[in-house]
Design a protein around this motif. Structure first.
Motif, PDB file in Angstrom:
ATOM      1  N   ARG A 178       0.837  -1.214   0.000  1.00 21.37           N
ATOM      2  CA  ARG A 178       0.000   0.000   0.000  1.00 21.37           C
ATOM      3  C   ARG A 178       0.868   1.258   0.000  1.00 21.37           C
ATOM      4  O   ARG A 178       0.587   2.222  -0.717  1.00 21.37           O
ATOM      5  N   ASP A 202       0.852   3.814  -3.169  1.00 22.71           N
ATOM      6  CA  ASP A 202       0.364   5.172  -2.954  1.00 22.71           C
ATOM      7  C   ASP A 202       1.487   6.203  -2.995  1.00 22.71           C
ATOM      8  O   ASP A 202       1.228   7.397  -2.929  1.00 22.71           O
ATOM      9  N   LYS A 207      -5.957 -10.580  -2.369  1.00 17.72           N
ATOM     10  CA  LYS A 207      -6.975  -9.541  -2.240  1.00 17.72           C
ATOM     11  C   LYS A 207      -6.357  -8.145  -2.258  1.00 17.72           C
ATOM     12  O   LYS A 207      -6.936  -7.204  -2.797  1.00 17.72           O
ATOM     13  N   GLU A 208      -5.185  -8.013  -1.669  1.00 22.09           N
ATOM     14  CA  GLU A 208      -4.517  -6.704  -1.654  1.00 22.09           C
ATOM     15  C   GLU A 208      -4.096  -6.307  -3.068  1.00 22.09           C
ATOM     16  O   GLU A 208      -4.251  -5.152  -3.476  1.00 22.09           O
ATOM     17  N   ASP A 248      -5.513  -7.277  -5.809  1.00 28.53           N
ATOM     18  CA  ASP A 248      -6.723  -7.003  -6.584  1.00 28.53           C
ATOM     19  C   ASP A 248      -7.138  -5.539  -6.507  1.00 28.53           C
ATOM     20  O   ASP A 248      -7.754  -5.020  -7.438  1.00 28.53           O
ATOM     21  N   ARG A 249      -6.793  -4.860  -5.431  1.00 30.50           N
ATOM     22  CA  ARG A 249      -7.137  -3.439  -5.282  1.00 30.50           C
ATOM     23  C   ARG A 249      -6.508  -2.580  -6.379  1.00 30.50           C
ATOM     24  O   ARG A 249      -6.987  -1.490  -6.677  1.00 30.50           O
ATOM     25  N   TYR A 250      -5.424  -3.064  -6.971  1.00 31.64           N
ATOM     26  CA  TYR A 250      -4.668  -2.258  -7.933  1.00 31.64           C
ATOM     27  C   TYR A 250      -4.841  -2.720  -9.376  1.00 31.64           C
ATOM     28  O   TYR A 250      -4.273  -2.123 -10.280  1.00 31.64           O
ATOM     29  N   LYS A 251      -5.646  -3.741  -9.617  1.00 28.83           N
ATOM     30  CA  LYS A 251      -5.786  -4.280 -10.973  1.00 28.83           C
ATOM     31  C   LYS A 251      -6.443  -3.306 -11.939  1.00 28.83           C
ATOM     32  O   LYS A 251      -6.146  -3.310 -13.120  1.00 28.83           O
ATOM     33  N   ARG A 259      -6.263  -0.037 -11.686  1.00 32.76           N
ATOM     34  CA  ARG A 259      -5.514   1.222 -11.721  1.00 32.76           C
ATOM     35  C   ARG A 259      -4.401   1.138 -12.758  1.00 32.76           C
ATOM     36  O   ARG A 259      -3.860   0.067 -13.019  1.00 32.76           O
TER      37      ARG A 259
END
Length: 106
Positions: free
Chosen positions: A39, A43, A61-62, A64-67, A69
């Motif tokens: 993260r 960021d 899962k972590e 996946d937050r950036y796929k 972007r």
């Protein structure tokens, strides 16, 4: 200008520092630390994050937050424990989404 980071177990990533890349070693079982590091890098000013396949498996899962972007690009690499094939599958899926079909197997 964006920087390039490499995350994974130390034995798998230490050589990347000789290329001028910033390494972020993560020990087995440090999933929460790895998630916080990811993260922070995502960021921050890192545009490319190379990550060992083994570490990526524990951060699904972590990641996946950036796929969806544009940045950072998270690219899976094999570690010293070997190639699981997940990196190749991820690249194939990205190409298939971009061009509309699997370019290797039509």
């Amino acid at each position: 200008m964006f920087k390039i980071a490499v995350m994974g177990d130390y034995d798998s990533i230490y050589g990347f520092s000789a290329l001028g890349l910033t390494i972020f070693p993560v020990k087995d079982g440090e999933t929460e630390k790895a998630a916080r590091t990811l993260r922070t890098l995502a960021d921050g000013e890192y545009g490319i994050i190379y990550m060992t396949e083994k570490l990526a498996a524990s951060l699904g899962k972590e990641i996946d937050r950036y796929k969806e972007r544009i940045l950072p690009a998270i690219i899976l690499i094999p570690g010293v424990s070997g190639n699981t094939g997940s990196g190749v599958r991820a690249v194939r899926k990205s190409v298939e989404q971009a061009v509309g079909s699997d370019i290797l197997f039509g």
